[in-house]
Design a protein around this motif. Structure first.
Motif, PDB file in Angstrom:
ATOM      1  N   ASN A  51       0.812  -1.225   0.000  1.00 25.59           N
ATOM      2  CA  ASN A  51       0.000   0.000   0.000  1.00 25.59           C
ATOM      3  C   ASN A  51       0.847   1.276   0.000  1.00 25.59           C
ATOM      4  OD1 ASN A  51      -2.535   1.175  -0.170  1.00 25.59           O
ATOM      5  ND2 ASN A  51      -2.648   1.553   2.015  1.00 25.59           N
ATOM      6  N   LEU A  52       2.049   1.183  -0.537  1.00 27.99           N
ATOM      7  CA  LEU A  52       2.859   2.394  -0.710  1.00 27.99           C
ATOM      8  C   LEU A  52       2.441   3.098  -1.989  1.00 27.99           C
ATOM      9  CD1 LEU A  52       6.363   0.956   0.209  1.00 27.99           C
ATOM     10  CD2 LEU A  52       4.884   2.328   1.641  1.00 27.99           C
ATOM     11  N   LEU A  53       1.791   2.345  -2.856  1.00 21.73           N
ATOM     12  CA  LEU A  53       1.264   2.868  -4.118  1.00 21.73           C
ATOM     13  C   LEU A  53      -0.188   2.452  -4.194  1.00 21.73           C
ATOM     14  CD1 LEU A  53       3.670   1.832  -7.014  1.00 21.73           C
ATOM     15  CD2 LEU A  53       3.098   4.138  -6.313  1.00 21.73           C
ATOM     16  N   GLN A  54      -1.004   3.291  -4.785  1.00 17.25           N
ATOM     17  CA  GLN A  54      -2.385   2.873  -4.994  1.00 17.25           C
ATOM     18  C   GLN A  54      -2.604   2.538  -6.463  1.00 17.25           C
ATOM     19  OE1 GLN A  54      -2.317   5.676  -2.491  1.00 17.25           O
ATOM     20  NE2 GLN A  54      -2.376   3.948  -1.092  1.00 17.25           N
TER      21      GLN A  54
ATOM     22  N   ARG B  68      -1.940   6.800   6.563  1.00 17.16           N
ATOM     23  CA  ARG B  68      -1.365   8.086   6.155  1.00 17.16           C
ATOM     24  C   ARG B  68      -2.014   9.235   6.916  1.00 17.16           C
ATOM     25  NH1 ARG B  68       0.863   7.803  -0.038  1.00 17.16           N
ATOM     26  NH2 ARG B  68       1.678   5.715   0.159  1.00 17.16           N
ATOM     27  N   PHE B 204       6.154   6.958  -3.204  1.00 20.82           N
ATOM     28  CA  PHE B 204       7.538   6.920  -2.686  1.00 20.82           C
ATOM     29  C   PHE B 204       8.423   6.046  -3.554  1.00 20.82           C
ATOM     30  CE2 PHE B 204       4.605   7.072   0.958  1.00 20.82           C
ATOM     31  CZ  PHE B 204       4.759   8.414   1.216  1.00 20.82           C
TER      32      PHE B 204
END
Lengths: 289, 204
Positions: A51-54, B68, B204
Motif C-alpha cells: 500500500n505504498l502505491l495505490q 497516512r 515513494f
C-alpha cells in the motif's frame, strides 16, 4: 488452498511505466519467489502489496482484507525487508527499536533479543555504520519480533556477498520449518530460489507470465538443442524463443513432453534454469509482441 | 498515533534538551517574549519535518501499521504539543529566574500558539507537496519581498509590527480574541485536511 495475497486485474501506470491487468495469488504457508528482470515491475508490485502505491484499478486483498478498511490490521501482520536503507541513519538499532516497537501489538521483546543475538547485531552503533547485510538482518529482526505471518522481501539478497546470502536463505529455511509463515521474496538472483522457493511467480513488462510450483517448471519447461534443419514454421511454434547459431539452435519450450515426442532422439533436452526461462521469455516477448 | 509523536520527540531529544537549556539561559538576560517562543517552536517543527521527508523514511512509516492520516495528524498535533512544551518552559523559566508572572501571560501564550498555527498551516502542506529545498527557495523569496518592503514601501515595518503586537496583547475584547482564534483553528484544520489529501496521493 488459502491465498494470503491476492491481486486481481491490477492496472497502474506512472512515469512511462505500466502494470497491465496483473493478477497474482500467493499461497499461505509457502515461500514464493518473485522473479523478473530489471524494470519488470517487481518493486512496483511489492509497493502495491504494501500500500505504498495505490492502483488505478483492480483489487488487492491481503489476508482476505482490503486496505481501504483494514490498513492497520493488515500491516500488523506483515514484516518487510527492503533493498534500500529504511532506517534513520543517525539512530542506533536500540533507538530504532524504541520507535518501531510501539507500532506493533504483538511485539515480543524476547524474540527481538533472540534474533539480535543470533544475527550478532550491534545495538549501540548508528544505523549508517552498519553494512548492507546487517541492515537487512535488522529489518528481518523487526519483522520476526512482531511475529509477522507474512514476510515481504524486496531484493533482500542484492548486493550481499555469497556467504551472507546463504546465511539468509538458511534463516528463511529455518523459519519455514516451524510455523505457518508465508514468504514473498523478489529477486533477480534466481539461484537463491533453488534452495527455498516452493512457488515461482514470474512477471515481465508489468505482466504476469506464470505462477507455478517450482518442481513443475522442470517438468514442463526444457531447453532444446538440435540442428538447424529440424526447424520449420510448424516446429518453431513449439518454442517460446529460439537462439540460432551456425552449428545449430537452442530454444526454450513450455511443452517438454510434446517436444520430446515430436523430435525424438534428434534433439537434446535439458532442464532449464530460471535464468534460462527469463532470458528466453524476454527474447520471445521481443520477437512476437 | 501517539507513538508517532513520541517518535518525533525521541528523534530530537538532544535538540529538545538543548532548546530547553537555551530557553532557560535566555531568561537570565531577557524576558520571555512572543518572538523567542515562536522561533524555537517553529524551528523544532521544521526539523521534525525535515527528518521525515526522505523517501526511505516514508517507506518505513507507511510500512508500519499506521495510516497516512495518522502520519499527517501526528505532525499537526505534535506541532501544538511541542509549542506548548517550549512555551511552558520559557514562562516557567521566566517566572523562576525573573519572578515575572505578568497578567499578559495567557494572552502571550495564545499569541505564540496562534502564530505557530498560522505558519504551520502554510508550511506543512507545502512540505508535503514539495521538498525542503523548495522551501529554502521560497524562504529566499519571502526574505527578498521583506527587504523590498522595508526599504521601499513600509520603512518602519518593525515598529508597525511591534505596535501591532502590543495592541493585540492590550486588546480587551474577548469576542475579538475568540473570533481570531476561531479563524486560526479553521485555517489549521483546513491545512490539515489539505495535507492529508496531498500525502495520500504521494508516491515513494
Amino acid at each position: 488452498m488459502e491465498n494470503v495475497i491476492e491481486l486481481q486485474h491490477i492496472n497502474k501506470s506512472f512515469n512511462g511505466f505500466q502494470v497491465k491487468d496483473l493478477s497474482i495469488a500467493v499461497k499461505k504457508g509457502y515461500v514464493t519467489g518473485f522473479i523478473g528482470g530489471n524494470g519488470a515491475g517487481k518493486s512496483t508490485t511489492i509497493k502495491l502489496i504494501m500500500n505504498l502505491l495505490q492502483q488505478d484499478s483492480g483489487s488487492i486483498s491481503i489476508f482476505g482484507m482490503n486496505y481501504m478498511q483494514h490498513e492497520k490490521e493488515i500491516k500488523q501482520r506483515i514484516g518487510f525487508v527492503y533493498d534500500e536503507n529504511i532506517f534513520y541513519e543517525n539512530l542506533t538499532l536500540k533507538e530504532m527499536k524504541k520507535i518501531i516497537q510501539p507500532a506493533y501489538k504483538n511485539w515480543d521483546d524476547k524474540a527481538f533479543q533472540y534474533f539480535v543475538d543470533q544475527f550478532e547485531l550491534p545495538l549501540n552503533k548508528k544505523m549508517k555504520t552498519l553494512s548492507k547485510g546487517m541492515k537487512m538482518k535488522a529489518s528481518l529482526t523487526f519483522a520476526l519480533a512482531h511475529h509477522a505471518e507474512l514476510i515481504i522481501m524486496d531484493e533482500p539478497t542484492s548486493g550481499l556477498d555469497p556467504i551472507f546470502r546463504r546465511e539468509l536463505l538458511n534463516i528463511l529455511h529455518d523459519l519455514m520449518q516451524n510455523g505457518d509463515k508465508t514468504i514473498f521474496f523478489s529477486t533477480h538472483i534466481t539461484t537463491d530460489l533453488d534452495r527455498i522457493a516452493d512457488y515461482i511467480t514470474f512477471i515481465q513488462n508489468g505482466k504476469h507470465m506464470f505462477t507455478k510450483e517450482f518442481y513443475k517448471i522442470e517438468e514442463e519447461y526444457a531447453i532444446v538443442k538440435g540442428t538447424l534443419d529440424l526447424l520449420d514454421r510448424e516446429t518453431e511454434q513449439e518454442f517460446i524463443a529460439i537462439r540460432k547459431t551456425n552449428s545449430g539452435f537452442e530454444a526454450l519450450t513450455a511443452h517438454k513432453n510434446r517436444v520430446a515426442n515430436l523430435f525424438g532422439d534428434t534433439v537434446i533436452l535439458e532442464n532449464p534454469t530460471l535464468e534460462d526461462i527469463m532470458y528466453y521469455s524476454k527474447k520471445g516477448g521481443e520477437l512476437y509482441v | 498515533m501517539y507513538s508517532l509523536i513520541r517518535k518525533d520527540f525521541l528523534l530530537q531529544k538532544h535538540i529538545v534538551l538543548l532548546y530547553i537549556a537555551i530557553l532557560l539561559l535566555f531568561s537570565l538576560f531577557v524576558e520571555a517574549s512572543v518572538y523567542v517562543g515562536f522561533i524555537f517552536s517553529l524551528s523544532f517543527i521544521m526539523s521534525a519535518c525535515s527528518l521525515d521527508e526522505k523517501d526511505n523514511i516514508n517507506i518505513l512509516l507507511n510500512s508500519l501499521p499506521y495510516t497516512r492520516k495518522e502520519i499527517v495528524a501526528s505532525k499537526y498535533i505534535g506541532a501544538l504539543l511541542f509549542t506548548l512544551l517550549f512555551v511552558i518552559v520559557m514562562y516557567v523559566g521566566d517566572f523562576l529566574v525573573n519572578g515575572n508572572n505578568g497578567l499578559l501571560l495567557l494572552k502571550e501564550v495564545m499569541l505564540i500558539l496562534g502564530l505557530v498555527m498560522i505558519t504551520t498551516s502554510f508550511l506543512l502542506p507545502f512540505l508535503y507537496k514539495f521538498k525542503m529545498q523548495y522551501l529554502h527557495m521560497a524562504m529566499v523569496g519571502v526574505v527578498v519581498i521583506y527587504l523590498l518592503t522595508i526599504s521601499f514601501f513600509i520603512k518602519n515595518l518593525h515598529d508597525v509590527i511591534r505596535a501591532l503586537t502590543l495592541k493585540i496583547l492590550a486588546l480587551q475584547e474577548i469576542q475579538l480574541y475568540f473570533f481570531a482564534m476561531l479563524i486560526i483553528v479553521i485555517l489549521y484544520i483546513g491545512s490539515w485536511l489539505l495535507s492529508i489529501r496531498i500525502y495520500e496521493r504521494k508516491v515513494f
